[in-house]
Scaffold this motif. Structure first.
Motif, PDB file in Angstrom:
ATOM      1  N   LEU A 124      54.839  26.395  36.507  1.00 19.40           N
ATOM      2  CA  LEU A 124      54.634  27.954  36.492  1.00 19.40           C
ATOM      3  C   LEU A 124      54.003  28.102  35.285  1.00 19.40           C
ATOM      4  N   ALA A 125      54.721  27.771  34.086  1.00 21.31           N
ATOM      5  CA  ALA A 125      54.497  28.242  32.830  1.00 21.31           C
ATOM      6  C   ALA A 125      52.961  27.765  32.231  1.00 21.31           C
ATOM      7  N   ILE A 126      52.880  26.600  32.667  1.00 26.34           N
ATOM      8  CA  ILE A 126      51.550  25.751  32.318  1.00 26.34           C
ATOM      9  C   ILE A 126      50.692  26.442  32.957  1.00 26.34           C
ATOM     10  N   LEU A 127      50.527  26.662  34.227  1.00 23.83           N
ATOM     11  CA  LEU A 127      49.331  27.088  34.962  1.00 23.83           C
ATOM     12  C   LEU A 127      49.229  28.484  34.884  1.00 23.83           C
ATOM     13  N   PHE A 128      50.431  29.271  34.849  1.00 18.07           N
ATOM     14  CA  PHE A 128      50.255  30.728  34.728  1.00 18.07           C
ATOM     15  C   PHE A 128      50.501  31.319  33.466  1.00 18.07           C
ATOM     16  N   SER A 129      51.588  32.238  33.811  1.00 15.96           N
ATOM     17  CA  SER A 129      52.197  32.869  32.448  1.00 15.96           C
ATOM     18  C   SER A 129      53.615  32.163  31.877  1.00 15.96           C
ATOM     19  N   PRO A 130      53.676  31.646  30.562  1.00 16.33           N
ATOM     20  CA  PRO A 130      54.622  31.329  30.116  1.00 16.33           C
ATOM     21  C   PRO A 130      56.001  32.273  30.090  1.00 16.33           C
ATOM     22  N   LEU A 131      55.718  33.414  29.515  1.00 13.87           N
ATOM     23  CA  LEU A 131      56.578  34.604  29.697  1.00 13.87           C
ATOM     24  C   LEU A 131      57.453  34.807  30.812  1.00 13.87           C
ATOM     25  N   HIS A 132      56.590  35.008  31.976  1.00 12.40           N
ATOM     26  CA  HIS A 132      56.990  35.669  33.008  1.00 12.40           C
ATOM     27  C   HIS A 132      57.682  34.462  33.867  1.00 12.40           C
ATOM     28  N   ALA A 133      57.064  33.204  33.812  1.00 11.92           N
ATOM     29  CA  ALA A 133      57.703  32.041  34.451  1.00 11.92           C
ATOM     30  C   ALA A 133      58.903  31.896  33.864  1.00 11.92           C
ATOM     31  N   ILE A 182      45.013  26.206  43.126  1.00 14.81           N
ATOM     32  CA  ILE A 182      46.096  26.949  43.612  1.00 14.81           C
ATOM     33  C   ILE A 182      45.861  28.468  42.918  1.00 14.81           C
ATOM     34  N   GLU A 183      45.291  28.410  41.897  1.00 17.26           N
ATOM     35  CA  GLU A 183      44.863  29.907  41.157  1.00 17.26           C
ATOM     36  C   GLU A 183      44.025  30.687  42.151  1.00 17.26           C
ATOM     37  N   PRO A 184      42.953  30.084  42.974  1.00 17.65           N
ATOM     38  CA  PRO A 184      42.009  30.946  43.533  1.00 17.65           C
ATOM     39  C   PRO A 184      42.884  31.651  44.836  1.00 17.65           C
ATOM     40  N   LEU A 185      43.797  30.944  45.208  1.00 19.87           N
ATOM     41  CA  LEU A 185      44.379  31.017  46.355  1.00 19.87           C
ATOM     42  C   LEU A 185      45.347  32.499  46.310  1.00 19.87           C
ATOM     43  N   LEU A 186      45.711  32.483  44.932  1.00 23.46           N
ATOM     44  CA  LEU A 186      46.442  33.727  44.694  1.00 23.46           C
ATOM     45  C   LEU A 186      45.811  34.780  43.818  1.00 23.46           C
ATOM     46  N   GLY A 187      44.516  34.476  43.980  1.00 23.02           N
ATOM     47  CA  GLY A 187      43.711  35.630  43.291  1.00 23.02           C
ATOM     48  C   GLY A 187      43.285  35.587  41.662  1.00 23.02           C
ATOM     49  N   MET A 188      43.709  34.482  41.289  1.00 25.46           N
ATOM     50  CA  MET A 188      43.727  34.107  39.741  1.00 25.46           C
ATOM     51  C   MET A 188      42.523  33.145  39.599  1.00 25.46           C
ATOM     52  N   ARG A 189      42.586  33.457  38.211  1.00 26.18           N
ATOM     53  CA  ARG A 189      41.308  32.109  37.486  1.00 26.18           C
ATOM     54  C   ARG A 189      42.290  31.270  36.792  1.00 26.18           C
ATOM     55  N   PRO A 190      41.760  30.147  36.787  1.00 28.19           N
ATOM     56  CA  PRO A 190      42.419  28.890  36.224  1.00 28.19           C
ATOM     57  C   PRO A 190      42.525  29.040  34.630  1.00 28.19           C
ATOM     58  N   ARG A 191      43.609  28.642  34.334  1.00 23.07           N
ATOM     59  CA  ARG A 191      44.009  28.963  32.634  1.00 23.07           C
ATOM     60  C   ARG A 191      43.270  27.979  31.844  1.00 23.07           C
ATOM     61  N   THR A 192      42.527  28.491  30.861  1.00 25.41           N
ATOM     62  CA  THR A 192      41.686  27.558  30.085  1.00 25.41           C
ATOM     63  C   THR A 192      42.312  27.775  28.445  1.00 25.41           C
ATOM     64  N   PRO A 193      41.616  26.903  27.635  1.00 25.42           N
ATOM     65  CA  PRO A 193      42.177  26.812  26.381  1.00 25.42           C
ATOM     66  C   PRO A 193      41.871  28.432  25.571  1.00 25.42           C
ATOM     67  N   ALA A 229      57.519  34.543  51.043  1.00 22.08           N
ATOM     68  CA  ALA A 229      57.030  35.844  51.136  1.00 22.08           C
ATOM     69  C   ALA A 229      56.112  36.388  49.860  1.00 22.08           C
ATOM     70  N   THR A 230      56.492  35.918  48.679  1.00 22.14           N
ATOM     71  CA  THR A 230      55.823  36.274  47.363  1.00 22.14           C
ATOM     72  C   THR A 230      54.279  35.587  47.458  1.00 22.14           C
ATOM     73  N   PHE A 231      54.495  34.284  48.015  1.00 25.64           N
ATOM     74  CA  PHE A 231      53.196  33.236  47.854  1.00 25.64           C
ATOM     75  C   PHE A 231      52.061  34.032  48.995  1.00 25.64           C
ATOM     76  N   LEU A 232      52.817  34.434  50.249  1.00 27.21           N
ATOM     77  CA  LEU A 232      51.860  34.861  51.464  1.00 27.21           C
ATOM     78  C   LEU A 232      51.363  36.271  50.870  1.00 27.21           C
ATOM     79  N   ILE A 233      52.120  37.051  50.357  1.00 31.42           N
ATOM     80  CA  ILE A 233      51.573  38.381  49.784  1.00 31.42           C
ATOM     81  C   ILE A 233      50.463  38.398  48.799  1.00 31.42           C
ATOM     82  N   ALA A 234      50.651  37.423  47.788  1.00 25.61           N
ATOM     83  CA  ALA A 234      49.724  37.041  46.815  1.00 25.61           C
ATOM     84  C   ALA A 234      48.316  36.333  47.615  1.00 25.61           C
ATOM     85  N   MET A 235      48.604  35.403  48.581  1.00 27.60           N
ATOM     86  CA  MET A 235      47.420  35.142  48.957  1.00 27.60           C
ATOM     87  C   MET A 235      46.681  36.165  50.017  1.00 27.60           C
ATOM     88  N   ALA A 236      47.337  37.230  50.592  1.00 30.24           N
ATOM     89  CA  ALA A 236      46.902  38.219  51.146  1.00 30.24           C
ATOM     90  C   ALA A 236      45.878  39.213  50.352  1.00 30.24           C
TER      91      ALA A 236
END
Length: 286
Positions: free
Chosen positions: A56-65, A191-202, A269-276
């Motif tokens: 989760l830290a590598i794909l999304f947000s290090p701080l929040h993960a 997984i990022e598009p499923l959650l409404g996010m863009r893939p993390r890049t450099p 529930a968190t995953f499903l809400i994010a997908m919705a």
């Protein structure tokens, strides 16, 4: 092509935080059911499933993960299990947070496997090293008794050093690095598009210290020192907030399964809400 320069929204950061908290809390509960054989002063176990906050830290947000994982262990592994260590819990909280946060910051290019290997080993290594130094400091300061070899107080370094290496190999490699190397390439960009996010890049990955490396380093050292100071203080019979309940022990393993179900439901529930939410507001092409 999707634009990658837009940072995560507050709602997306909250989703990463709750997902990390629930999934890591779930994994921490699972470790309660795994046998833990002991060989003298050394306990052989799985410290924690490091791949969850690392992915989760590598794909999304290090701080929040990292924050979510540290809080998940505190809530599901301690508080809800009726065995809360009070102020002393901040020691493990800070150590885990620092290690996972650093690991996520080190991976700027998610496609660079060598960087992922380095980040996983360093992140878990820092978490375990802080614990090792704290345990040794408690003995040398004199707030904790430890003589694995009678008449040789220095043996704490050997015993704690062996435990440090064991847990680094188990948490850092077996249930850390290896699952991360398998999951990250397969999840990145999918997984990022499923959650409404863009893939993390450099280009949009968070920078260490925001360009102020010395402040970042001072913060890491400060967190490590704070964890050690808290551990020493709480060993001196000052541990406010300590709480222990009999209900978890009375209910036995059934209560552990109940908490596992609660953590799993929260994560799902968190995953499903994010997908919705992603279906209603999909990422726009840029």
């Amino acid at each position: 092509m999707l634009s990658t320069n837009k940072p995560l929204s507050p709602a997306q950061k909250t989703m990463v935080f709750v997902l990390s908290m629930s999934l890591f809390g779930l994994s921490d509960l699972v470790t309660e059911l795994i046998p833990q054989p002991e060989f003298g002063p050394i306990e052989l176990n799985i410290p924690y499933f490091a791949f969850i906050p690392l992915v989760l830290a590598i794909l999304f947000s290090p701080l929040h993960a990292a924050l979510g994982a540290a809080l998940g262990e505190l809530i599901f592994g301690d508080l809800l299990m009726g065995d809360f260590g009070g102020l002393s819990e901040l020691e493990g909280f800070l150590q885990l947070f620092v290690g996972m946060y650093i690991a996520g910051l080190l991976v700027r290019n998610v496609k660079n496997k060598s960087l992922i290997v380095f980040a996983c080993l360093v992140g878990v290594g820092i978490e375990q090293l802080l614990g090792f130094l704290t345990d040794v400091a408690k003995v040398w300061v004199g707030v904790e008794d430890f003589e694995a070899v009678e008449g040789l107080p220095q043996s704490v370094v050997i015993v704690e050093g062996i435990e440090f290496l064991y847990e680094w190999i188990v948490a850092g490699v077996l249930v850390g690095l290896l699952p991360v190397l398998y999951l990250v390439p397969r999840l990145h960009g999918k997984i990022e598009p499923l959650l409404g996010m863009r893939p993390r890049t450099p280009e949009d990955a968070p920078r260490i210290g925001g360009g102020r490396g010395w402040r970042w380093f001072a913060g890491v050292v400060g967190a490590g020192v704070a964890a050690g100071a808290i551990a020493i203080v709480t060993e001196m019979d000052f541990n406010p907030g300590e709480w222990e309940a009999a209900f978890a022990e009375d209910l036995g393993s059934g209560y552990v399964w109940l908490m596992i179900g609660a953590a799993a439901l929260l994560g799902l529930a968190t995953f499903l809400i994010a997908m919705a939410g992603a279906k209603k507001s999909p990422p726009k092409a840029g």
